[in-house]
Scaffold this active site. Structure first.
Site, PDB file in Angstrom:
ATOM      1  N   ASP A 297       0.868  -1.205  -0.020  1.00 27.27           N
ATOM      2  CA  ASP A 297      -0.089   0.112  -0.092  1.00 27.27           C
ATOM      3  C   ASP A 297       0.829   1.111   0.177  1.00 27.27           C
ATOM      4  O   ASP A 297       2.170   1.391   0.334  1.00 27.27           O
ATOM      5  CB  ASP A 297      -1.016   0.139   1.249  1.00 27.27           C
ATOM      6  CG  ASP A 297      -2.126   1.013   0.966  1.00 27.27           C
ATOM      7  OD1 ASP A 297      -3.385   0.446   0.601  1.00 27.27           O
ATOM      8  OD2 ASP A 297      -1.911   2.182   1.037  1.00 27.27           O
ATOM      9  N   ASP A 324       4.748   1.882  -3.711  1.00 24.90           N
ATOM     10  CA  ASP A 324       3.938   2.612  -4.727  1.00 24.90           C
ATOM     11  C   ASP A 324       3.736   1.442  -5.889  1.00 24.90           C
ATOM     12  O   ASP A 324       4.711   1.388  -6.663  1.00 24.90           O
ATOM     13  CB  ASP A 324       4.603   3.890  -5.345  1.00 24.90           C
ATOM     14  CG  ASP A 324       3.550   4.802  -6.282  1.00 24.90           C
ATOM     15  OD1 ASP A 324       2.670   4.092  -6.854  1.00 24.90           O
ATOM     16  OD2 ASP A 324       3.803   5.979  -6.520  1.00 24.90           O
ATOM     17  N   CYS A 405     -14.561  -0.658  -5.899  1.00 22.27           N
ATOM     18  CA  CYS A 405     -15.851  -0.533  -5.362  1.00 22.27           C
ATOM     19  C   CYS A 405     -16.544   0.809  -5.995  1.00 22.27           C
ATOM     20  O   CYS A 405     -17.426   1.257  -5.178  1.00 22.27           O
ATOM     21  CB  CYS A 405     -15.809  -0.567  -3.603  1.00 22.27           C
ATOM     22  SG  CYS A 405     -14.532   0.930  -3.061  1.00 22.27           S
TER      23      CYS A 405
END
Ligand SMILES: C[S@@+](CC[C@H](N)C(=O)[O-])C[C@H]1O[C@@H](n2cnc3c(N)ncnc32)[C@H](O)[C@@H]1O
Length: 481
Positions: A297, A324, A405
């Protein structure tokens, strides 16, 4: 004279706090000491008023401003109170008399002299705007059954979202799904949890959830539960101990689509708070044993949090690191990443438009240009770049899962199509998410639940509906051997 009800007073306190602290309404709602003093029913109303008035903020402001002579003169705390009251008048079933009376009293608690103005404005909302919402809802409900188009204006009004977002939603979804999503936006979202099988099995999780008063109902996936009394979860300690993870059912479906085979290597991109790491390990364990996960992350603080959470049961099989993902195809990779993986699971940063019921700030905070494919600083460009870079780490014959999402085409199928047309993507083929090994090994009713959302392309795309999962997207791409 009757006073303002405790639920409305608490709702106003939380909404004003969120404005002053520039904080998320749902988090303040969870932490608000006043909430604990309300009855369960009053807590339900306070929560609907806070989340609803936040979700519809821009639309409520436009309505209020249309009934004010000098909108700019409205003090922020009076506007807070009027937004809460205006939301109740327009969207809830409270009688107009009660909602106007309560709204006027609410305004009086922050500015006594503004109560006359509140009375005049809220009466106009009753006569002009409440009927508009009701007739729009009737038309959107008719579109739900299919065969009738749904208008952008109705979707925007019923869901309380900006018109530009309703335009994009209607362009991305068939009319019945756009209608279902609009009707669900301001309803409470169902609360699902999954047992963390690194800590406890399904039966133990069920007992602990039941004993803590959350009224769990098992769903078709072992270890997964719908909570009928989710408010009790906060006091249970089961989230802090990571015995269970709070996760929408659509997200649990996506984790089964990405399930790695036991003992194989998985790279997770965008680990966040490690909810999907735990779900992916649950899925691998259900197939026979944990996978070896390396998770990255960009955010150091999220990596710290993820490490703490995976230490509950999965410390031996998960390595979390700050990196990254746009650099995954570059030189100078750390040893853990300078290799190929059997599965690469990309949970990319996105608009979150599939989860707006839970994150009410999203719709009015989103900048439409962030969704334009040709904006080099926009989300589709970032998502495409992460997908391209991560694809370099997939072993021949391995699987690349791309998940968001979002319910918007621009962040889902369009990103995947562009990738497959690019030099990096030509070595991959799209596979049916409904036939992923983690889905095929799950109980038949769960397979049916997943396949219900599989598009003809093979991609998975759930869309929010009342009592249904949030909007999640996944594409499963296999690298030719
Ligand atoms: C949708 S969230 C992931 C949620 C997470 N998988 C979970 O289950 O809790 C996307 C994540 O991508 C991370 N992210 C954003 N840009 C990134 C980048 N360039 N490289 C790696 N991670 C990135 C964000 O910090 C965020 O945690």
């Amino acid at each position: 004279m009757a006073e303002v009800s405790p639920s409305r007073a608490v709702a106003l306190a939380v909404v004003s706090r969120a404005r002053r602290r520039d904080a998320y309404a749902r988090e303040l709602l969870r932490a608000a000491p006043e909430m604990a003093r309300l009855s369960l029913k009053a807590r339900g109303l306070a929560s609907r008023l806070v989340l609803g008035s936040t979700a519809c903020r821009g639309l409520l402001d436009a309505v209020l401003d249309s009934h004010l002579r000098r909108p700019r003169d409205l003090e922020p705390r009076v506007r807070d109170a009027l937004r809460v009251a205006c939301f109740e008048v327009m969207y809830l079933e409270t009688s107009p008399e009660v909602s106007v009376f309560q709204g006027v009293e609410l305004v009086r608690t922050v500015a006594r002299r503004a109560s006359g103005l509140a009375n005049a404005v809220l009466r106009k909302v009753v006569s002009c705007d409440r009927p508009r919402v009701r007739s729009a809802r009737e038309r959107v409900t008719a579109a739900l059954a299919g065969g009738v188009p749904v208008s952008v204006a109705d979707v925007s009004l019923v869901a309380g979202m900006p018109s530009w977002l309703a335009v994009r939603l209607c362009a991305s979804l068939p009319a019945p799904q756009a209608a279902a999503m609009a009707l669900a936006q301001l309803e409470p979202a169902p609360a699902w949890v999954a047992a963390n099988t690194g800590v406890c099995d399904a039966a133990q999780a069920y007992t602990r959830l039941r004993e803590s008063g959350t009224a769990p109902v098992p769903v078709a996936l072992p270890g997964s539960f719908l909570l009928e009394k989710p408010a009790a979860l906060a006091r249970s300690g089961l989230v802090g101990s990571v015995d269970v993870v709070v996760s929408d059912l659509g997200s649990q479906m996506v984790s089964r689509i990405g399930a790695p085979a036991p003992g194989t290597a998985l790279l997770e991109v965008g680990q966040g708070r490690a909810t999907k790491t735990i779900l992916l390990e649950n899925a691998a364990a259900a197939l026979g044993g944990p996978a070896k996960v390396v998770a990255v992350d960009l955010s150091e603080s999220k990596v710290e949090l993820a490490r703490e959470r995976v230490s509950h049961g999965w410390e031996a099989s998960v390595t979390s690191m700050a990196w990254d993902a746009r650099l995954l195809d570059g030189p100078g990779l750390p040893r853990e990443l300078d290799r190929s993986f059997d599965t690469v699971f990309c949970d990319v940063p996105c608009s979150g438009t599939g989860t707006m019921r839970r994150h009410p700030e999203i719709s009015w905070a989103l900048d439409p240009s962030a969704l334009d494919a040709d904006n080099p600083d926009g989300l589709p460009a970032l998502q495409g770049r992460i997908l391209e870079a991560a694809s370099r780490r997939v072993a021949p014959g391995g699987t690349l899962v791309y998940a968001t999402c979002s319910v918007l085409d621009e962040e889902g199928p369009a990103v995947v199509d562009r990738f497959l047309d690019s030099p990096a993507g030509r070595g991959f083929r799209r596979e049916d998410c409904g036939r992923a090994p983690g889905v095929a090994a799950a109980p038949v009713p769960f397979q049916g639940m997943v396949r219900r959302w599989v598009l003809p392309s093979g991609d998975f795309a759930s869309v929010p509906a009342t009592d249904g999962p949030d909007g999640h997207f996944a594409a499963r791409l296999v690298r030719r051997g």
